[in-house]
Design an enzyme around this catalytic site. Structure first.
Site, PDB file in Angstrom:
ATOM      1  N   SER A 108      -7.633   8.784  -1.044  1.00 53.08           N
ATOM      2  CA  SER A 108      -8.126   7.769  -0.120  1.00 53.08           C
ATOM      3  C   SER A 108      -8.376   6.464  -0.879  1.00 53.08           C
ATOM      4  O   SER A 108      -9.126   6.445  -1.866  1.00 53.08           O
ATOM      5  CB  SER A 108      -9.421   8.241   0.549  1.00 53.08           C
ATOM      6  OG  SER A 108      -9.910   7.277   1.448  1.00 53.08           O
ATOM      7  N   GLN A 165      -5.137  -1.357  -7.060  1.00 55.91           N
ATOM      8  CA  GLN A 165      -5.817  -0.498  -6.095  1.00 55.91           C
ATOM      9  C   GLN A 165      -6.520   0.640  -6.829  1.00 55.91           C
ATOM     10  O   GLN A 165      -5.963   1.214  -7.761  1.00 55.91           O
ATOM     11  CB  GLN A 165      -4.807   0.089  -5.105  1.00 55.91           C
ATOM     12  CG  GLN A 165      -5.429   0.939  -4.012  1.00 55.91           C
ATOM     13  CD  GLN A 165      -4.376   1.542  -3.090  1.00 55.91           C
ATOM     14  OE1 GLN A 165      -3.883   2.629  -3.351  1.00 55.91           O
ATOM     15  NE2 GLN A 165      -4.027   0.830  -2.022  1.00 55.91           N
ATOM     16  N   ASP A 196       0.823  -1.217   0.000  1.00 55.33           N
ATOM     17  CA  ASP A 196       0.000   0.000   0.000  1.00 55.33           C
ATOM     18  C   ASP A 196       0.855   1.263   0.000  1.00 55.33           C
ATOM     19  O   ASP A 196       0.326   2.371  -0.074  1.00 55.33           O
ATOM     20  CB  ASP A 196      -0.922  -0.007   1.234  1.00 55.33           C
ATOM     21  CG  ASP A 196      -2.017   1.048   1.167  1.00 55.33           C
ATOM     22  OD1 ASP A 196      -2.525   1.305   0.053  1.00 55.33           O
ATOM     23  OD2 ASP A 196      -2.370   1.618   2.213  1.00 55.33           O
TER      24      ASP A 196
END
Length: 298
Positions: free
Chosen positions: A236, A287, A214
Site C-alpha cells: 500500500s 514513493q 504509480d
C-alpha cells in the site's frame, strides 16, 4: 449518474484516462471526479487520486503555469463506489510560482493531502542523467506473446497483469523481473496511455503522466526479497512525489527506470526516472510503500 455513487466498473479495462482526469467543478475551489478505478487491494488506485488532485489544482492557476512538482500523502484507502471531492486551497500566487494544497475527501474525511507547485518556466542551466541502454519497445514482445512463449513460467500472475493493464500499454525490458527474484532492486518497463492522444493539452498529458507514475513502482522495493504475487503480499502506497523536468506526451512510449534505494521497518522506498524515446529525462518519481506478508500467506 448520482452525485453520491459511482458505478462499480471493472478495475482497469473500463477506464478512460481522459475521463479520469476530467472533473466537475462544484465551486471556485471545489471539484468532484467522474471516474473511479479500483486497485488490487479493493480500494481506489493511488495513481487516480493524485492525478485527479493535480487536475483540481491545475484548474485554479493560469494557463501560463505548469506543474513542476507534487507531493502527496495517502491517508486512507478510498471507497471505489463513491465520488471523491477535491478541495483546493490557494496557498500562494507569486510572479512566477503558484502553490496549491489539495485535500481529497470522501464522506467528509480526507483520503489524500497533496501540495502542488506550478512555475512559468525560465531560462537556466541544463543537465540530466543518461538514459539506460535498453531495447526499444518495438523490439520487445507483448505480454501475450511472452505468455505463449513461456506458458509454464509465465502463468496466472502474468495473465493477471496482462488482463489488468487496462488503459496502460506496457512492455517489460526483462520479463524475468516479473516472475523471479531480482539480483538487484532494479526494474525497467516501457509504458504509455494511448488514449491520451485524444488531448493536445500539455496539462492533461502531465496529469496522465502522474497516473502512469504509480504503475508497478512499489513492487521493485520487494522483488529482491520475493516475487510480488497478489494474495501473498499486501502493498500500500504511503506517499508519492513527482518532479516534472521537461514536456512529454503520455500517449507515446516512455521508459520507466525504477529502483529501490532502501527497505526497512516494513516500508520500501522506490525511485523512478521517466525517459522519452530519445533519452530525454521528463520526470523523476519517489514513493514509499507499506509492505506486509498477507495474512495466512506462507
Amino acid at each position: 449518474m448520482s452525485a453520491q455513487h459511482l458505478p462499480d466498473v471493472d478495475p482497469w479495462n473500463d477506464i478512460d484516462v481522459l475521463a479520469l482526469v476530467t472533473l466537475e467543478q462544484l465551486d471556485t475551489l471545489l471539484f468532484r471526479n467522474l471516474v473511479n478505478q479500483r486497485n488490487t487491494n479493493g480500494v481506489l488506485y493511488g495513481g487516480q487520486v493524485i492525478a485527479q488532485a493535480q487536475a483540481a489544482a491545475g484548474a485554479t492557476v493560469g494557463p501560463e503555469l505548469r506543474c513542476h512538482s507534487l507531493h502527496g500523502y495517502f491517508l486512507r484507502g478510498g471507497d471505489c463506489d463513491r465520488p471523491v471531492i477535491y478541495q483546493v486551497d490557494k496557498t500562494r500566487d507569486g510572479r512566477s510560482f503558484s502553490t496549491r494544497r489539495v485535500t481529497a475527501l470522501q464522506n467528509g474525511v480526507p483520503i489524500l493531502h497533496m501540495e502542488c507547485s506550478f512555475h512559468t518556466g525560465e531560462e537556466g542551466f541544463e543537465h540530466q542523467l543518461t538514459a539506460p541502454a535498453v531495447p526499444q519497445p518495438e523490439d520487445l514482445p507483448t505480454m501475450n506473446e511472452l505468455i505463449a512463449a513461456e506458458p509454464e513460467r509465465l502463468g496466472a500472475y502474468a495473465r493477471y497483469c496482462s488482463e489488468k493493464s487496462g488503459p496502460i500499454d506496457f512492455k517489460l525490458v526483462d520479463w524475468r523481473q516479473l516472475v523471479e527474484r531480482l539480483d538487484e532492486p532494479v526494474r525497467r518497463i516501457w509504458l504509455r496511455a494511448p488514449a491520451a492522444a485524444g488531448s493536445d493539452d500539455p496539462a492533461v498529458h502531465q496529469q496522465i503522466l502522474t497516473y502512469l507514475s504509480d504503475f508497478w513502482l512499489s513492487g521493485v522495493a520487494m522483488n529482491i526479497h520475493a516475487v510480488a504475487v497478489p494474495g501473498r503480499f499486501y502493498i500500500s502506497s504511503l506517499d508519492h512525489a513527482l518532479w516534472f523536468h521537461r514536456p512529454a506526451k503520455a500517449d507515446e512510449w516512455l521508459l520507466y527506470d525504477t529502483e529501490s534505494p532502501s527497505a526497512s521497518s516494513g516500508r520500501g522506498l522506490s525511485r523512478g526516472s521517466l525517459y522519452d524515446r530519445s533519452g530525454v529525462l521528463v520526470a523523476t518519481v519517489m514513493q514509499e510503500a507499506l509492505i506486509r506478508k498477507a495474512r495466512g500467506a506462507v
